[in-house]
Design a protein around this motif. Structure first.
Motif, short mmCIF file in Angstrom:
data_model
loop_
_atom_site.label_atom_id
_atom_site.label_comp_id
_atom_site.label_asym_id
_atom_site.label_seq_id
_atom_site.Cartn_x
_atom_site.Cartn_y
_atom_site.Cartn_z
N GLU A 151 0.83 -1.20 0.00
CA GLU A 151 0.00 0.00 0.00
C GLU A 151 0.87 1.26 0.00
OE1 GLU A 151 -3.36 2.57 0.33
OE2 GLU A 151 -2.93 0.64 -0.60
N ARG A 152 1.88 1.27 0.83
CA ARG A 152 2.78 2.43 0.91
C ARG A 152 3.49 2.65 -0.43
NH1 ARG A 152 4.94 1.08 5.22
NH2 ARG A 152 6.81 0.01 4.48
N TYR A 199 2.49 1.75 -3.48
CA TYR A 199 1.57 2.24 -4.50
C TYR A 199 1.22 3.71 -4.27
CZ TYR A 199 0.90 -2.06 -7.08
OH TYR A 199 1.10 -3.16 -7.89
N ARG A 200 1.10 4.12 -3.03
CA ARG A 200 0.85 5.53 -2.75
C ARG A 200 1.99 6.39 -3.26
NH1 ARG A 200 -1.42 5.34 3.50
NH2 ARG A 200 -3.49 4.45 3.02
N ARG A 246 1.98 6.56 -7.13
CA ARG A 246 0.94 7.43 -7.68
C ARG A 246 1.26 8.90 -7.42
NH1 ARG A 246 -5.67 6.63 -7.21
NH2 ARG A 246 -6.09 7.65 -9.22
N GLU A 247 1.76 9.20 -6.23
CA GLU A 247 2.12 10.57 -5.91
C GLU A 247 3.25 11.09 -6.80
OE1 GLU A 247 3.07 10.34 -1.80
OE2 GLU A 247 0.98 10.16 -1.15
N ASN A 292 -2.03 -1.53 -10.40
CA ASN A 292 -2.86 -0.43 -10.89
C ASN A 292 -3.45 -0.70 -12.27
OD1 ASN A 292 -0.50 -0.17 -12.40
ND2 ASN A 292 -0.65 2.06 -12.50
N SER A 318 -3.86 -4.11 -2.32
CA SER A 318 -3.69 -2.69 -2.03
C SER A 318 -4.90 -1.89 -2.49
CB SER A 318 -2.44 -2.15 -2.74
OG SER A 318 -2.46 -0.74 -2.81
N THR A 350 -5.13 1.35 -2.70
CA THR A 350 -4.65 2.40 -3.60
C THR A 350 -4.47 1.87 -5.01
OG1 THR A 350 -3.58 3.69 -1.86
CG2 THR A 350 -2.71 3.95 -4.08
N ASN A 393 -8.02 1.41 -6.62
CA ASN A 393 -8.61 2.70 -7.00
C ASN A 393 -7.90 3.32 -8.20
OD1 ASN A 393 -10.57 2.65 -4.97
ND2 ASN A 393 -9.20 3.61 -3.47
N TRP A 394 -6.60 3.16 -8.23
CA TRP A 394 -5.79 3.66 -9.35
C TRP A 394 -6.16 2.92 -10.64
CZ3 TRP A 394 0.29 3.71 -8.87
CH2 TRP A 394 0.85 4.42 -9.94
N GLU A 400 -10.53 -5.24 -4.43
CA GLU A 400 -9.54 -5.46 -3.38
C GLU A 400 -9.81 -6.84 -2.80
OE1 GLU A 400 -8.34 -3.58 0.96
OE2 GLU A 400 -9.63 -2.43 -0.40
#
Length: 223
Positions: free
Chosen positions: A6-7, A9-10, A13-14, A59, A80, A82, A85-86, A102
């Motif tokens: 999760e971290r 993928y965040r 994306r950022e 993603n 994940s 994130t 959603n991505w 998920e």
């Protein structure tokens, strides 16, 4: 473990990266396309319109995207939120349709029996450790149609770089991260035997050599 993915993928994306592979996305996409084209030419992939599951879809920018563009009904699962959603946002912006959920690949609670013509391992299997692998195989057999195809895309062999050899546990065939099992990396013969022991029949194998470790594509059916 979910927190690690999760971290990551965040952060991806950022930072406006394309997928899990980050700066290596174009190379990864090219190799995936070559693999899919070979499988299609060999009549291994089901006909377009078939129902496909991308295990560890991330993603959606790899196997899910390729299969959707080729006319398949695509489902993708990842642990994940994130990433899921991505993937939904990516497909919406591309005007493509898929069902992303998920879910845990060791349970696949979103799906009933005999659902899929194709289950594609999106480089997820080598992320599973010990009993997780048997659990995942059991779920794949459950959701595959009787004549469905399971395609494994997995690291194999032994680590080739010294830094990876230092963190490799030979007795369990695992790469370690901060002292904990992180990836399963086993010789091709053991990976093939593991698939057979878990109820699959292999009918096509290809291995690509890389500077870090090799990568195998193995095509199976339920035994």
């Amino acid at each position: 473990m979910m927190e690690i993915y999760e971290r990551h993928y965040r952060q991806l994306r950022e930072n406006n990266q394309s997928a899990w592979t980050g700066e290596g996305y174009e190379r990864a996409w090219s190799r995936l396309s070559e693999t899919m084209q070979r499988l299609d030419a060999g009549d291994i992939l089901p006909a377009p319109g078939g129902v496909c599951l991308d295990l560890g879809c991330g993603n959606g920018a790899m196997a899910s995207l390729y299969l959707a563009r080729a006319g398949y009904e695509v489902h993708g699962v990842d642990i994940s939120p994130t990433a899921i959603n991505w993937a939904r946002a990516l497909f919406f912006s591309a005007g493509l349709t898929a069902e992303f959920r998920e879910d845990d690949v060791c349970r696949l609670g979103s799906y009933g029996n005999h659902w899929f013509d194709l289950v594609f391992d999106g480089s997820c299997l080598h992320c599973l450790i010990d009993e997780q692998r048997r659990q995942c195989y059991q779920q794949i057999k459950r959701v595959l149609k009787p004549q469905g195809i399971f395609i494994v895309s997995s690291m194999c062999g032994y680590p080739k770089q010294s830094i990876d050899r230092q963190r490799y546990r030979h007795e369990t065939h695992q790469l370690l991260l901060n002292g904990n099992p992180w990836r399963t990396l086993m010789p091709l013969s053991l990976l093939e035997q593991e698939l057979k022991d878990n109820g699959f029949t292999l009918f096509d194998t290809a291995v690509r050599e890389n500077p870090w470790w090799d990568h195998a594509t193995l095509c199976c059916r339920r035994a």
